[in-house]
Design a protein around this motif. Structure first.
Motif, mmCIF file in Angstrom:
data_model
loop_
_atom_site.group_PDB
_atom_site.id
_atom_site.type_symbol
_atom_site.label_atom_id
_atom_site.label_comp_id
_atom_site.label_asym_id
_atom_site.label_seq_id
_atom_site.Cartn_x
_atom_site.Cartn_y
_atom_site.Cartn_z
ATOM 1 N N ASN A 70 37.460 -19.083 4.327
ATOM 2 C CA ASN A 70 38.085 -20.348 4.717
ATOM 3 C C ASN A 70 37.520 -20.910 6.012
ATOM 4 O O ASN A 70 37.705 -22.075 6.316
ATOM 5 C CB ASN A 70 39.605 -20.167 4.844
ATOM 6 C CG ASN A 70 40.251 -20.099 3.473
ATOM 7 O OD1 ASN A 70 39.851 -20.811 2.571
ATOM 8 N ND2 ASN A 70 41.201 -19.215 3.308
ATOM 9 N N ARG A 129 40.626 -10.441 4.724
ATOM 10 C CA ARG A 129 39.265 -10.975 4.625
ATOM 11 C C ARG A 129 38.564 -11.018 5.975
ATOM 12 O O ARG A 129 37.376 -11.334 6.050
ATOM 13 C CB ARG A 129 39.319 -12.386 4.042
ATOM 14 C CG ARG A 129 39.936 -12.442 2.665
ATOM 15 C CD ARG A 129 39.971 -13.840 2.076
ATOM 16 N NE ARG A 129 40.696 -13.802 0.821
ATOM 17 C CZ ARG A 129 41.981 -14.157 0.699
ATOM 18 N NH1 ARG A 129 42.646 -14.605 1.743
ATOM 19 N NH2 ARG A 129 42.591 -14.061 -0.461
ATOM 20 N N VAL A 130 39.279 -10.701 7.072
ATOM 21 C CA VAL A 130 38.668 -10.833 8.402
ATOM 22 C C VAL A 130 37.375 -10.022 8.435
ATOM 23 O O VAL A 130 37.327 -8.896 7.949
ATOM 24 C CB VAL A 130 39.661 -10.415 9.509
ATOM 25 C CG1 VAL A 130 39.885 -8.926 9.541
ATOM 26 C CG2 VAL A 130 39.217 -10.944 10.864
ATOM 27 N N GLY A 174 38.703 -16.274 11.045
ATOM 28 C CA GLY A 174 38.342 -14.869 10.913
ATOM 29 C C GLY A 174 37.281 -14.546 9.883
ATOM 30 O O GLY A 174 36.773 -13.431 9.855
ATOM 31 N N CYS A 175 36.926 -15.497 9.006
ATOM 32 C CA CYS A 175 35.978 -15.135 7.937
ATOM 33 C C CYS A 175 35.281 -16.356 7.352
ATOM 34 O O CYS A 175 35.621 -17.486 7.677
ATOM 35 C CB CYS A 175 36.730 -14.425 6.820
ATOM 36 S SG CYS A 175 37.591 -15.559 5.720
ATOM 37 N N CYS A 201 43.245 -18.808 12.936
ATOM 38 C CA CYS A 201 43.952 -18.299 11.751
ATOM 39 C C CYS A 201 44.723 -17.020 12.101
ATOM 40 O O CYS A 201 44.467 -16.386 13.117
ATOM 41 C CB CYS A 201 42.959 -18.032 10.623
ATOM 42 S SG CYS A 201 42.035 -16.510 10.805
ATOM 43 N N PRO A 202 45.684 -16.644 11.270
ATOM 44 C CA PRO A 202 46.491 -15.450 11.566
ATOM 45 C C PRO A 202 45.808 -14.152 11.145
ATOM 46 O O PRO A 202 46.387 -13.074 11.298
ATOM 47 C CB PRO A 202 47.737 -15.682 10.731
ATOM 48 C CG PRO A 202 47.264 -16.465 9.565
ATOM 49 C CD PRO A 202 46.169 -17.370 10.110
ATOM 50 N N SER A 203 44.540 -14.283 10.646
ATOM 51 C CA SER A 203 43.827 -13.140 10.119
ATOM 52 C C SER A 203 44.454 -12.608 8.833
ATOM 53 O O SER A 203 45.620 -12.866 8.545
ATOM 54 C CB SER A 203 43.712 -11.999 11.162
ATOM 55 O OG SER A 203 42.851 -10.994 10.656
ATOM 56 N N CYS A 204 43.654 -11.895 8.076
ATOM 57 C CA CYS A 204 44.132 -11.245 6.852
ATOM 58 C C CYS A 204 43.071 -10.232 6.442
ATOM 59 O O CYS A 204 42.121 -9.991 7.186
ATOM 60 C CB CYS A 204 44.367 -12.272 5.751
ATOM 61 S SG CYS A 204 42.863 -12.921 5.012
HETATM 62 S S1 SF4 Z 1 41.019 -16.052 4.870
HETATM 63 FE FE1 SF4 Z 1 39.724 -15.913 6.661
HETATM 64 S S2 SF4 Z 1 40.246 -17.731 7.839
HETATM 65 FE FE2 SF4 Z 1 41.930 -17.375 6.405
HETATM 66 S S3 SF4 Z 1 43.413 -16.060 7.457
HETATM 67 FE FE3 SF4 Z 1 42.015 -14.708 6.379
HETATM 68 S S4 SF4 Z 1 40.485 -14.197 7.901
HETATM 69 FE FE4 SF4 Z 1 41.516 -16.013 8.610
#
Ligand code: SF4
Length: 381
Positions: A327, A292-293, A323-324, A287-290
């Protein structure tokens, strides 16, 4: 220049930019800083804005995230979108400060279980209406509403996605809320092409936000995205795009430059879609991270997985690195080996079987032994 007949989508205004109705294809990106870290998030939003991002998305999961959005708004000119997953009710807090709300129909059932999804979407459209916001119905392969999935054969991951998007569109149309676009994302580019093409055949009027979710690390992530975008934009499908790359935050502007380059190349007729992106070899999706990582070490972990698994490149195995836990578990379902980050441990599963949680300094060795046993069982018998 190539003459491309675009689908007759309707215009949807997102702050100072408009998508659809023949407007230039907008290029978006998303922050991967903690939303509550206002200084870092503002810095990244403005880095993306100065790199030419038409829209920048920020993840909002809770009240603290939502309250940070006002300060972020006050410090940038960028068109802002928020990404709402399970906690869609934060829309009321953030809507006055942003230009678009993305909700995931597949996560609406988590909260307020006594309320129908129709009531929740009606409420979201009222909030958007009252705050001059657009909406995105953001359907993802790994989080389709279980009630919809149950209506289709288990091996059909595409029709449930289209059904989910269609019923949300029909409801919004009935409500008279037409300021929305749709996204249908998968980590497999060929599925992205099929699901968007089939949806666009039924709803050529609805603007589409294109993306290969968890496309992964460059250059593979760029190639996967390019293959899908060429097959869609080249056929007039797509009004805004996001290139999801697993890169550190300071390199996030690459998502904008890569997106623009792919669009320019398509219109210049420089397409390479016949390229088979190593479909028969090792496939790493990440995933590209966000915001929520769960651990800042995620991007480095994804890079280490790629490095460590080079010896197995010729083997047709899919490894997913997320990352989390929002998802991660769902998005790794289709992978042979799936990892998703926790604050101190990395969860590992083989197919749908959970193998446990491992410290960050032990996960690579455990992953290697699992990969080796797959190789032996599949390719050396
Ligand atoms: S929600 Fe979780 S799996 Fe999706 S991009 Fe963000 S860190 Fe990654």
């Amino acid at each position: 220049m190539v003459e491309i007949k675009r689908n007759p989508t309707r215009a949807v205004k997102i702050g100072t930019t408009t998508i659809g109705a023949g407007h230039p294809i907008a290029v978006q990106s998303m922050t991967a800083t903690k939303t509550t870290d206002v200084a870092a998030t503002v810095e990244l939003v403005n880095l993306l804005y100065n790199a030419g991002a038409d829209v920048v998305r920020i993840a909002v999961d809770n009240k603290k995230d939502a309250e940070a959005v006002q300060s972020i708004r006050d410090a940038t000119q960028a068109n802002l979108s928020v990404d709402l997953q399970e906690n869609y009710r934060m829309a009321a807090v953030v809507a006055p400060f942003v230009n678009k709300l993305r909700y995931n129909p597949g996560h609406l059932h988590h909260h307020e279980r006594t309320k129908t999804w129709q009531d929740k979407v009606r409420w979201l459209s009222d909030v958007a209406n009252a705050n001059d916001c657009a909406l995105r119905v953001g359907v993802n392969c790994g989080s389709v509403d279980p009630a919809i999935k149950a209506r289709f054969p288990e091996n059909d991951s595409i029709t449930p996605m289209i059904a989910s998007a269609m019923e949300n569109c029909e409801l919004l149309d009935t409500l008279g809320f037409l300021r929305y676009c749709v996204s249908l994302k998968d980590s497999d580019p060929s599925k992205v092409v099929e699901v968007n093409r089939r949806f666009a055949e039924q709803r050529p009027d609805v603007p589409l936000h294109l993306g290969v979710t968890e496309a992964g690390l460059p250059p593979d992530g760029v190639i996967k995205t390019r293959v899908a975008f060429e097959q869609l934009i080249g056929h007039g499908v797509g009004d805004t795009v996001r290139v999801s790359l697993t890169v550190p935050n300071h390199r996030k502007p690459e998502e904008i430059s890569v997106g623009r380059q792919i669009i320019d190349d398509i219109y210049a007729g420089k397409v390479r879609s016949v390229v088979d992106f190593n479909r028969d070899g090792l496939n790493i999706i990440s995933c590209p991270s966000c915001s929520r990582v769960e651990n800042e070490a995620f991007v480095q972990l994804a890079e280490n997985v790629k490095e460590m698994t080079r010896y197995a490149e010729q083997h047709r195995v899919t490894i997913a690195v997320m990352g989390c836990r929002v998802n991660g578990p769902g998005e790794t379902d289709d992978a042979d080996l799936g990892l998703w980050c926790g604050p101190n441990f990395v969860n590992l599963k083989r197919g749908t079987e959970e193998l446990g949680a491992f410290p960050y300094d032990e996960i690579l060795a455990r992953l290697k032994s699992e990969l080796d046993s797959i190789i032996v069982s599949r390719f050396h018998h």
